[in-house]
Design an enzyme around this catalytic site. Structure first.
Site, PDB file in Angstrom:
ATOM      1  CB  CYS A 132     -40.927 -53.600  27.244  1.00  0.00           C
ATOM      2  SG  CYS A 132     -41.558 -53.091  28.847  1.00  0.00           S
ATOM      3  NE  ARG A 183     -37.996 -50.758  27.549  1.00  0.00           N
ATOM      4  CZ  ARG A 183     -36.950 -51.465  27.115  1.00  0.00           C
ATOM      5  NH1 ARG A 183     -36.273 -51.057  26.073  1.00  0.00           N
ATOM      6  NH2 ARG A 183     -36.580 -52.575  27.718  1.00  0.00           N
TER       7      ARG A 183
END
Lengths: 303, 158
Positions: free
Chosen positions: A251, A256
């Site tokens: 990410c 994430r």
């Protein structure tokens, strides 16, 4: 002693049901008096003060930024620092650690991934995280948790299995690669998530061949993980990962993508999944790495 | 604008800074939490108009700010800062509360002279992390920009 596995039907369909617990299961364990050193509940949030506003009775806080990152070098803490940190939270090597947090367990998954770097065996996520626990009117307290520190061994961090570096990604091009950022970050319109601060990447776009499956696609509206069937549809079929041997997710700084790493590794059972924590803040500023822009994955560059 | 480097930090902001610096790291977090709890609700006139407030893009949580100069019975150059942020974002609420308490009541000239790095001097870098403090730096910058626009429009500053 490790805690029993949550026998929920929903979890039984996942490749590793022992990696998730439900709020009801946790409530039962806590009501039965489970606690350190057998079971420790860890809260890991985006907001560094959220835990202080009210937390699960007896739980401890681990902050992704101030606790897990090395304060000087861009890296995670070492074995000695990890032993000090978790031992000080009443966590021993055999403790069942249940992690939860805000934002669909985004940061909780990141903390779980760091525990994995140190080979902590029994570490689980609370399905639905903090929001679900509170929505169900379960107990929350602002009382400071009294911790009896325990001895945690100094374990050398082992990155190879679940962590990818830039060179690994370059060597991986052509095999399944998942970019879990938002669509505008993937296409190159922005370098940070909408509503998030700019954090310095010089170029925008994505790693060529990466497919874009934003991380929160794995979560149901109540913040729990989607069912096995739904997740298979998203990743195995939708992202074309199929039965691949090796997958890398990335990410912006690897937070994430820890969430997606958890889904691929523990819920769908892919054997060799790595999280590239350098992610876009490294790739988007590195010299002479290939970049694709637009909504298509793009081709493997000629070498 | 004249050279502002010699302007001393307003008493309200200096006091908040000193309160933080005399505490241990853990107690600094508790003080930030107290500020978070003290963030006043928006005045009636602004309630329901949150979408007209300016969003602080540097913060990870939805926080909206607005500034008035010389309103609500204040002297013509006195600044008030208002902010709203969700309960689930206590750190951001704390940042907003520190600035609302420290800046409201100052003159526009004083607000504009506050150094941009004031948030970095509160001793929160270790407890909260520099990355998060950047949100407060952004918030201060937006307040100053709004004040500059307001006094520029009204011609009250010089």
């Amino acid at each position: 002693m490790t805690a029993p596995v949550d026998p929920s039907d929903k979890f039984a369909a996942y490749a590793h049901p022992e990696r998730l617990v439900s709020t009801a299961w946790l409530q039962e364990q806590l009501d039965a008096g489970a606690g350190s050193p057998d079971l420790v509940v860890v809260e890991s949030d985006e907001d560094v003060l959220l835990y202080e506003t009210g937390h699960i009775p007896g739980s401890v806080k681990i902050d992704w930024h101030t606790d897990l990152n090395d304060p000087v070098q861009r890296d995670y803490i070492d074995g000695a620092a990890f032993a000090r940190l978790v031992g000080g939270k009443g966590i021993g090597r055999d403790t069942t650690v249940v992690i939860h947090g805000d934002k669909n367990n985004w940061w909780a998954a990141y903390a779980l991934w760091v525990f994995t770097l140190f080979g902590h065996e029994d570490v689980r996520l609370l399905d639905g995280g903090r929001a679900k626990w509170i929505a169900e009117d379960r107990a929350i307290t602002t009382d400071r948790t009294e911790v009896t520190p325990v001895e945690y061994p100094v374990v050398e961090r082992r990155d190879e299995a679940v962590r990818a570096f830039k060179e690994d990604v370059l060597a991986h091009l052509g095999k399944p690669l998942v970019d879990v950022r938002s669509a505008p970050e993937y296409s190159g319109e922005r370098t940070t998530a909408p509503d998030y601060p700019e954090e310095g990447a010089l170029r925008a776009g994505h790693v060529p061949t990466a497919v874009n499956i934003p991380w929160a696609t794995a979560a149901a509206p109540d913040g729990t993980f989607k069912t096995r069937e739904e997740l298979d549809a998203v990743y195995r079929d939708g992202a074309g990962i199929g039965d691949a041997d090796e997958v890398i997710a990335y990410c912006r700084i690897g937070e994430r993508s820890s969430h997606t790493w958890f889904v691929l590794q523990h819920l769908l059972g892919y054997e060799n999944v790595r999280n590239y924590d350098g992610s876009w803040t490294e790739w988007g500023s590195a010299v002479r790495v290939p970049i694709a822009v637009g909504t298509e994955p793009g081709e493997v560059p000629a070498r | 604008m004249t050279d502002t480097t010699a302007v001393p930090l307003p008493g309200s902001l200096a006091e908040i800074r000193d309160d933080f610096l005399e505490l241990s790291q853990q107690d600094r977090l508790q003080l930030l939490l107290e500020f978070s709890d003290e963030l006043p609700a928006l005045p009636d006139a602004l309630r329901g108009h949150e979408d007209e407030l300016e969003r602080v893009e540097e913060c990870q949580s939805p926080v909206f700010i607005t500034v008035t100069v010389g309103q609500d019975g204040d002297a013509p150059d006195v600044v008030r800062m208002h902010a709203t942020a969700p309960r689930e974002a206590p750190t951001t609420r704390g940042f907003a509360s520190i600035l609302a308490q420290g800046l409201s009541g100052l003159t526009a000239t004083e607000v504009l002279a506050v150094p941009a790095d004031y948030p970095l001097t509160l001793g929160l870098n270790e407890a909260v992390s520099p990355l998060r403090i950047r949100g407060m730096v952004g918030m201060l910058g937006r307040v100053q920009r709004q004040v500059r626009a307001l006094v520029g429009a009204a011609g009250t500053l010089r």
